[in-house]
Design an enzyme around this catalytic site. Structure first.
Site, short mmCIF file in Angstrom:
data_model
loop_
_atom_site.label_atom_id
_atom_site.label_comp_id
_atom_site.label_asym_id
_atom_site.label_seq_id
_atom_site.Cartn_x
_atom_site.Cartn_y
_atom_site.Cartn_z
N GLY A 48 117.13 116.79 64.13
CA GLY A 48 116.06 116.15 63.36
C GLY A 48 114.93 117.12 63.09
CE1 TYR A 49 114.99 121.23 65.22
CE2 TYR A 49 114.74 123.24 63.94
CZ TYR A 49 114.88 122.61 65.16
OH TYR A 49 114.93 123.36 66.29
CD GLU A 82 119.57 125.22 60.95
OE1 GLU A 82 118.41 125.25 61.39
OE2 GLU A 82 119.97 124.39 60.13
#
Lengths: 378, 397
Positions: B131-132, B253
């Site tokens: 949840g960014y 990421e």
């Protein structure tokens, strides 16, 4: 083996970097260019290369060399590239030595001591046309008595004018396009019938057109086996191409560094031009390309040192990728320097010129891209 | 034989003996990936392969054994990867827990958090989402607004996330929340909570590929406990210090997204020459396409070398901390160009959006999907900004 320099290689890097920067920076190239030196390089510097041990990098320890590999040769070549150092290192100590390593002991005994001492210079007589096409070699070597008679022409023989010996690829059977039938010879440049016509190149190096008119050599001059020269040639080319890729990488890295420095100091419209996003994005893209090129060059050298069957593919990848990245580096460099980039006073143009010469040395980007397609079977 | 050579031989033999034949076939689409989780679905061979690899700790070979890893050295983990690639073994588990949360917990987590969260990640028991991003924040991630208010023994979370990959299929979320409205970077916390909590809803977003890996995620008075047991805090690192975790995790990421450039067949030409056609010399008979494919071969092989070098220098602590940004930039740009060429090689046939011949337009959908690569996880332009500022130290930060 991890894809970065080990401690010993890093030490070699540090000493090579300090040596080139101290003894042979770009000012050294300018000095030899401006005095119209006929050889294009300093023999005294070549002696210093020997004192540093560089000339014997690829020569076995039992023969008086350092017994190191392509990674180490590349470390020195990158610093040569970064400083635009003129020297016969690539032709003599890398490609030349690698060919002789595939030959007999008598030849090695004859040439290695001089190379290790920084006295002997070798040059490579491979190309016959304006583009690198080693598969199209047609120069003839016909059997005569106990040896061979050489007739034909070679060009783009870098350091050919000052060389003591030429490694000549000629055809002992078959015809242009055949893989087999080549033989490599070690030909002393003072042999009767060898004539050399040297020209200064765009990067201030000197290369020769060499004419062979009935040059006779005895059987001892053969490097490797008669008609099996492609084996030796392949070793020579792999060493020369990966070495040229390393030198090219150094040229690109050096060019990028001076450009970054320049845009950090140059003001326009009241701002440092390095603060403009248009330039930041382009030079950051260049940084990325140079980093990738660096990985390919090191990978190719490690694979050559390991004797990997895929080394040849990676050598072509490295020559092509380093060529593309460095071409970008010098073009962006001149453009970002603006008007002063066009002047002889600034070094960036010298980097562009060395890059152009290295692009043609042992196959340009297109040549190696085509090889990659062929090696992949399409 | 050296220890590493012995390890390589034993690993190869073990993989040969244990990897199910179905797991040695090339993947035919995204749904061939194994994501695990509470509601996992498995195709033949997948569950067996996951379990057997997890039992050895080889879903996360370089994590410590006490957290479910294989305890392998860097060199050993690299050899395992090489041997899996050589034998064409599929990855046993795709997991944001492994790629992103795990490394962050290993670095920032308490011992209790590591013992609690890491082993289930290694076994693929909990599927995580991230949840960014929030609507309107884009690459300016730190402008996020989702709030977490301290209520003593729990937090109450309100707000909305977007581009939450597989949120509709995830069990838990690692989520950036705002715990101090008066600070930008120093008012963010990194929290872990269950997606079945009351007040969490998700809604898939249909993309130009016709698919929906991404979701909008809504939090409406979601209660998140401060602890999941003795010392197992729901906040990683410290309250208001989540940005440090986020930055670290973004590095992982970005490296992961960049991997897209190196996957799949190395040589597009070798793959497509027969399909496109060959000339009398055996060359791919569209010379411009042949040239472009050979250029792409070089780019892909070069990027693979870069990925190997990045992995080696990253693990040895020898690369610049901003280097993942360069990897993300280069990898995603190559991947986009590669998929353009794949479409070009496929010609008219791969245009079929809904047909069995194209496996439901898989090639075209994958091509469209790659367009997000240079947007998600920070755009290419943001990556170039980071390189400019942090690596090249250009003025005007």
């Amino acid at each position: 083996m991890p894809l970065y320099l080990n401690d010993d290689q890093q030490m070699l890097h540090d000493s090579a970097a300090e040596f080139m920067k101290g003894e042979a920076p770009v000012a050294h190239l300018r000095e030899f260019r401006d005095k119209q030196c006929k050889d294009g390089f300093s023999h005294a510097l070549w002696k210093q290369f020997a004192e540093m041990g560089f000339t014997g990098i690829l020569i076995g320890e039992e023969e008086g060399g350092l017994g190191l590999g392509h990674v180490e040769a590349g470390v020195v070549l990158e610093e040569i590239g970064r400083n635009l150092t003129p020297s016969p290192f690539l032709t003599t100590a890398v490609a030349g030595v690698e060919a002789l390593n595939a030959g007999g002991k008598a030849l090695r005994d004859k040439y290695f001591p001089g190379i290790i001492a920084g006295e002997t210079v070798l040059a490579l007589a491979i190309d016959e046309g304006t583009k690198h096409r080693p598969d199209q070699i047609s120069m003839a070597a016909t059997r005569e008595g106990n040896g061979f008679k050489l007739d034909g022409k070679k060009q783009f023989v870098v350091q050919g004018g000052s060389a003591d010996m030429l490694i000549v690829a000629a055809r002992t059977s078959g015809s242009a396009g055949d893989e087999k039938g080549l033989t490599l010879f070690a030909v002393d440049t003072n042999a009767p019938g060898v004539s050399r016509d040297s020209a200064r190149l765009v990067d201030s190096a000197v290369a020769a057109h060499v004419q062979f008119d009935g040059v006779t050599v005895d059987a001892d001059a053969v490097i490797g086996e008669v008609d099996d020269g492609d084996t030796v040639l392949r070793r020579l080319l792999n060493a020369g191409r990966s070495g040229a890729a390393a030198e090219t990488l150094g040229v690109g890295a050096g060019s990028m560094d001076i450009t970054v420095d320049y845009i950090k100091g140059r003001k326009q419209f009241g701002e440092l031009i390095g603060s403009f996003q248009a330039l930041q994005h382009r030079i950051s893209h260049l940084y990325s390309e140079m980093e990738i090129a660096r990985a390919t060059v090191l990978k190719a050298q490690q694979m050559l040192d390991e004797g990997s069957s895929k080394a040849e593919l990676m050598v072509s990848v490295a020559k092509a990728k380093a060529g593309k990245a460095t071409a970008l580096s010098v073009k962006e460099g001149v453009q970002m320097h603006g008007g002063v980039g066009m002047t002889d006073e600034y070094d960036i143009g010298l980097y562009m010129k060395r890059d152009r010469a290295l692009q043609e040395f042992m196959g340009d980007v297109n040549y190696h891209t085509n090889l990659v397609a062929e090696m992949h079977g399409y | 034989m050296s220890d590493l050579e012995t390890f390589r031989a034993e690993t190869a033999a073990w993989l040969e003996a244990n990897c199910p034949p179905e797991m040695r076939e090339p993947m035919t689409g995204e749904d061939d990936a194994v994501w695990g989780g509470r509601n996992a679905t498995f195709k033949p061979g997948q569950k067996e392969w996951l379990n057997i690899m997890a039992a050895k700790g080889w879903t996360v070979p370089d994590w410590p054994k006490e957290y479910g890893g294989g305890g392998l050295s860097r060199a050993e983990a690299k050899i395992l990867g090489q041997e899996m690639a050589r034998l064409r073994c599929r990855s046993p588990l795709s997991s944001f827990g492994i790629w992103m949360l795990g490394p962050a917990l290993l670095h920032f987590g308490t011992e209790a958090q590591k013992k609690h969260f890491l082993p289930p990640i290694a076994r693929g028991e909990i599927r995580w989402c991230q949840g960014y991003s929030e609507p309107g924040s884009g690459s300016d991630l730190a402008s996020l607004q989702t709030s977490a208010v301290d209520k003593g023994d729990h937090f109450v979370i309100n707000g909305q996330k977007i581009w939450t990959s597989y949120a509709d299929k995830a069990d838990w979320i690692f989520c950036l929340t705002r715990t101090d409205k008066n600070e930008k970077h120093k008012g963010i916390s990194f929290m872990l909570f269950d997606m079945t909590n009351e007040g969490v809803t998700t809604k898939p977003i249909v993309l130009i590929s016709g698919q929906s890996a991404f979701c909008e995620t809504f939090f409406d008075d979601v209660k998140v406990p401060k602890e999941y047991g003795e010392g197992v805090s729901s906040v990683v690192y410290e309250v208001n210090k989540g940005w440090d975790v986020a930055k670290y995790l973004l590095g992982h990421e970005r490296s992961m997204i960049s991997g897209g450039g190196s996957e799949g067949a190395t040589s597009l030409g070798a793959k497509f020459a027969d399909q496109v056609g060959r000339d009398a010399m055996g060359r791919l008979d569209d010379p411009m396409l042949r040239a472009q494919m050979a250029e792409m071969d070089i780019e892909v092989l070069a990027f693979r070398a870069m990925a190997e070098r990045f992995g080696d220098t990253f693990k040895a602590g020898l690369c610049h901390p901003a280097q993942p940004n360069m990897m993300k930039y280069a990898g995603t740009e190559i991947n986009k160009r590669r998929h353009e060429l794949i479409m070009s090689a496929g010609g008219s046939e791969v245009l079929e959006w809904e047909s069995d011949a194209t496996n439901g337009g898989m090639t075209a959908r994958s091509w469209l999907r790659t367009k997000a690569n240079s947007i998600e996880g920070g755009t290419s332009e943001v990556m170039l900004n980071v390189i400019s500022k942090q690596i090249l130290r250009l003025p005007g930060a």
